[in-house]
Scaffold this active site. Structure first.
Site, PDB file in Angstrom:
ATOM      1  CE  LYS A  99      30.951  34.781  27.701  1.00  0.00           C
ATOM      2  NZ  LYS A  99      31.338  34.506  29.097  1.00  0.00           N
ATOM      3  NE  ARG A 117      27.282  39.888  29.361  1.00  0.00           N
ATOM      4  CZ  ARG A 117      28.515  39.586  28.969  1.00  0.00           C
ATOM      5  NH1 ARG A 117      28.848  39.535  27.721  1.00  0.00           N
ATOM      6  NH2 ARG A 117      29.403  39.335  29.877  1.00  0.00           N
ATOM      7  NE  ARG A 170      39.642  36.987  32.274  1.00  0.00           N
ATOM      8  CZ  ARG A 170      38.360  37.094  31.994  1.00  0.00           C
ATOM      9  NH1 ARG A 170      37.849  36.441  30.965  1.00  0.00           N
ATOM     10  NH2 ARG A 170      37.584  37.828  32.746  1.00  0.00           N
ATOM     11  NE  ARG A 230      37.774  41.114  31.604  1.00  0.00           N
ATOM     12  CZ  ARG A 230      36.803  40.411  31.027  1.00  0.00           C
ATOM     13  NH1 ARG A 230      37.072  39.660  29.970  1.00  0.00           N
ATOM     14  NH2 ARG A 230      35.579  40.446  31.497  1.00  0.00           N
ATOM     15  NE  ARG A 256      32.641  39.785  34.948  1.00  0.00           N
ATOM     16  CZ  ARG A 256      33.849  39.223  34.801  1.00  0.00           C
ATOM     17  NH1 ARG A 256      34.786  39.433  35.700  1.00  0.00           N
ATOM     18  NH2 ARG A 256      34.102  38.474  33.767  1.00  0.00           N
TER      19      ARG A 256
END
Ligand code: AP5
Ligand code: MG
Length: 217
Positions: free
Chosen positions: A13, A88, A127, A160, A171
């Protein structure tokens, strides 16, 4: 263009939001980025959000909704926006409807980035995010020239806190419980367009722009 991006954690996203927002000339509004900026800035909002983010839970709607309402009232969002990470859940979608209703507007479209579970895990584990400009890299799929610095701005790259394997698992559960019903909700309202988000970043951007162009003003 008033656009919402949905998709599981790691779907891409944030990566696609940058290119799509630039293409349609609308501001990119990422609730995760705004929360993280507030956490690192030590603001009251950051303090309220931090423990939920660290756990991989949603920040309570009352906090998130107020933040989005403020952001959408900024002048740059008057003629359109791209929301990454909001709404969300179905309650947040109701809040967004209310905000748009007040200004006599409606959503143009919701774009769903479709990826499988294994790919999401691969994407999140590699990431790296720039502390300065927020650009997202991947150590294997989209590596920066130097391991710790952003090619775009020279900023420091970080992993992160919520990308640890246990938090990612949680998550994904939260996504299945709370956000997947939202996707169904927009589909039932015929506002959803889904694309296959596998393939290179460039391929996915092309698919996204092709899918969204019919909805541009
Ligand atoms: P948020 O920051 O929104 O996290 P998320 O939804 O879990 O999504 P991610 O940012 O992890 O993934 P992404 O889809 O943006 O993928 P990316 O482009 O980085 O939210 C964080 C937290 O904030 C939440 O858990 C919650 O606590 C709170 N929060 C935020 N919004 C909220 C709300 N509305 N209500 C309540 N709480 C809220 O890509 C991932 C990796 O893959 C990158 O390394 C990238 O380089 C790579 N990649 C991307 N595309 C490709 C490709 N095509 N091929 C190969 N690699 C790719
Ligand atoms: Mg993101």
């Amino acid at each position: 263009m008033r656009l919402v991006l949905v998709g599981p954690p790691g779907a891409g996203k944030g990566t696609q939001a940058e290119f799509i927002a630039e293409h349609f000339r609308v501001p990119k509004i990422s609730t995760g980025d705004i929360f993280r900026a507030n956490v690192s800035g030590g603001t009251e909002l950051g303090q309220r959000a931090k423990r939920f983010m660290d756990a991989g839970d949603l920040v309570p709607d009352v906090v998130t909704n107020a933040m989005v309402r403020d952001r959408l009232a900024q002048p740059d969002a008057t003629d359109g926006f791209l929301l990454d990470g909001f709404p969300r859940n179905v309650a947040q979608a109701g809040e967004l409807d209310g905000i748009l209703d007040e200004i006599g507007s409606t959503l143009s479209v919701v774009l769903d980035l479709d990826v499988d579970h294994d790919e999401v895990v691969r994407r999140l584990s590699g990431r790296r995010t720039c502390k300065n400009c927020g650009h997202v890299w991947h150590v294997e799929f989209d590596p920066p020239a130097s391991e710790n610095a952003c090619d775009k701005c020279g900023g420091e790259l970080y992993h992160r806190d919520d990308d640890s394997p246990e938090t990612v698992r949680h998550r994904l559960e939260i996504y299945a419980q709370q956000t997947a019903p939202l996707v169904q909700f927009y589909d039932n309202r015929s506002q959803l367009v889904a694309i296959n988000a596998l393939g290179t970043v460039e391929d996915v951007t092309e698919r996204a722009i092709d899918a969204l162009t019919p909805f541009a003003d």
